[in-house]
Design a protein around this motif. Sequence first.
Motif, PDB file in Angstrom:
ATOM      1  N   HIS A  42       0.969  -1.065   0.151  1.00  0.00           N
ATOM      2  CA  HIS A  42      -0.006  -0.069   0.155  1.00  0.00           C
ATOM      3  C   HIS A  42       0.716   1.290  -0.028  1.00  0.00           C
ATOM      4  O   HIS A  42       0.793   2.390  -0.983  1.00  0.00           O
ATOM      5  CB  HIS A  42      -0.920  -0.311   1.169  1.00  0.00           C
ATOM      6  N   CYS A  43       2.060   1.116   0.852  1.00  0.00           N
ATOM      7  CA  CYS A  43       2.485   2.415   0.893  1.00  0.00           C
ATOM      8  C   CYS A  43       3.631   2.539  -0.795  1.00  0.00           C
ATOM      9  O   CYS A  43       3.308   4.099  -0.605  1.00  0.00           O
ATOM     10  CB  CYS A  43       4.050   2.273   2.066  1.00  0.00           C
ATOM     11  N   LEU A  47       1.909   6.665  -1.572  1.00  0.00           N
ATOM     12  CA  LEU A  47       2.982   7.129  -1.337  1.00  0.00           C
ATOM     13  C   LEU A  47       3.839   7.632  -2.022  1.00  0.00           C
ATOM     14  O   LEU A  47       4.520   6.728  -2.178  1.00  0.00           O
ATOM     15  CB  LEU A  47       3.405   6.945   0.480  1.00  0.00           C
ATOM     16  N   GLN A  48       4.807   9.058  -1.660  1.00  0.00           N
ATOM     17  CA  GLN A  48       5.523   9.631  -2.289  1.00  0.00           C
ATOM     18  C   GLN A  48       6.567   9.892  -1.519  1.00  0.00           C
ATOM     19  O   GLN A  48       6.296  10.651  -0.493  1.00  0.00           O
ATOM     20  CB  GLN A  48       5.681   9.577  -3.735  1.00  0.00           C
ATOM     21  N   ARG A  59       1.148  10.819  -3.404  1.00  0.00           N
ATOM     22  CA  ARG A  59       1.556  10.515  -5.134  1.00  0.00           C
ATOM     23  C   ARG A  59       0.499  12.017  -5.485  1.00  0.00           C
ATOM     24  O   ARG A  59       1.075  12.831  -5.868  1.00  0.00           O
ATOM     25  CB  ARG A  59       1.619   9.153  -5.497  1.00  0.00           C
ATOM     26  N   LYS A  60      -0.936  11.928  -5.233  1.00  0.00           N
ATOM     27  CA  LYS A  60      -1.631  12.840  -5.700  1.00  0.00           C
ATOM     28  C   LYS A  60      -1.921  13.537  -4.899  1.00  0.00           C
ATOM     29  O   LYS A  60      -2.237  15.173  -6.351  1.00  0.00           O
ATOM     30  CB  LYS A  60      -2.830  11.837  -5.807  1.00  0.00           C
ATOM     31  N   LEU A  61      -0.727  14.319  -3.962  1.00  0.00           N
ATOM     32  CA  LEU A  61      -0.548  15.949  -3.251  1.00  0.00           C
ATOM     33  C   LEU A  61       0.532  15.914  -3.678  1.00  0.00           C
ATOM     34  O   LEU A  61       1.101  16.949  -2.844  1.00  0.00           O
ATOM     35  CB  LEU A  61      -1.336  15.347  -2.020  1.00  0.00           C
ATOM     36  N   MET A  62       1.075  15.045  -4.624  1.00  0.00           N
ATOM     37  CA  MET A  62       2.564  15.850  -4.455  1.00  0.00           C
ATOM     38  C   MET A  62       3.282  16.956  -4.729  1.00  0.00           C
ATOM     39  O   MET A  62       3.295  18.069  -4.444  1.00  0.00           O
ATOM     40  CB  MET A  62       3.402  14.749  -5.113  1.00  0.00           C
TER      41      MET A  62
END
Length: 211
Positions: A42-43, A47-48, A59-62
Amino acid sequence: MAAAAAADAGSDPSADALAATSTCPHCQREIPSSNIDLHSVHCARNLQKCDHCGEMVARKLMDEHYDESHAPVNCTLCKEIVSREIFDLHKSERCPQRIVACEYCEFELPAIELHEHQDVCGNRTEFCQMCKKYIRLREWTGHEIQCPAIANGSAQSSSARIIPEREVRPPPPVRPPRPMHGAQHRRLLVTIAVTGIAVMIGSILFQREEF
């Protein structure tokens, strides 16, 4: 020793398994070992790690994270592009167009113009009431310490810096009219009489011409 062995023998293996943790290779968080595989998948998928601050961000909020936390900022005063991390320092100490005050007259102006302004302003002079001399503003601090009059205690205040007022002179007195002598008075009366007679003659002649 026997009690400890008994306690170890009576320990629950399932409880030990729940207490064990593993480090996620993506977010570096300690995750219960029983959930590490699911968490890692999941991470890695959602996540990034931010290259600037190392924070794990969705990722979508990076892009939003970068714009709000790390994107360079355009200074509205000097139009320079400044990294966000030093923007506060730029505004307070480095921006050449930031507003500062002259130490001599407290006039506010852009920092880039301060040196030239203070070079002129500091050369202005004020009158020291203690030693009766004109002192440059840039030299006042040292003068207040070294002024001989202050050192001798002849002044009541070591901070008085009063520019003397210009001397106000009274207006010149108005001279009264000079009295006329007898001859001058008689000439004035003769002039008035002759003028009156001439006016009367002219009026009579004008009336005759009309008839």
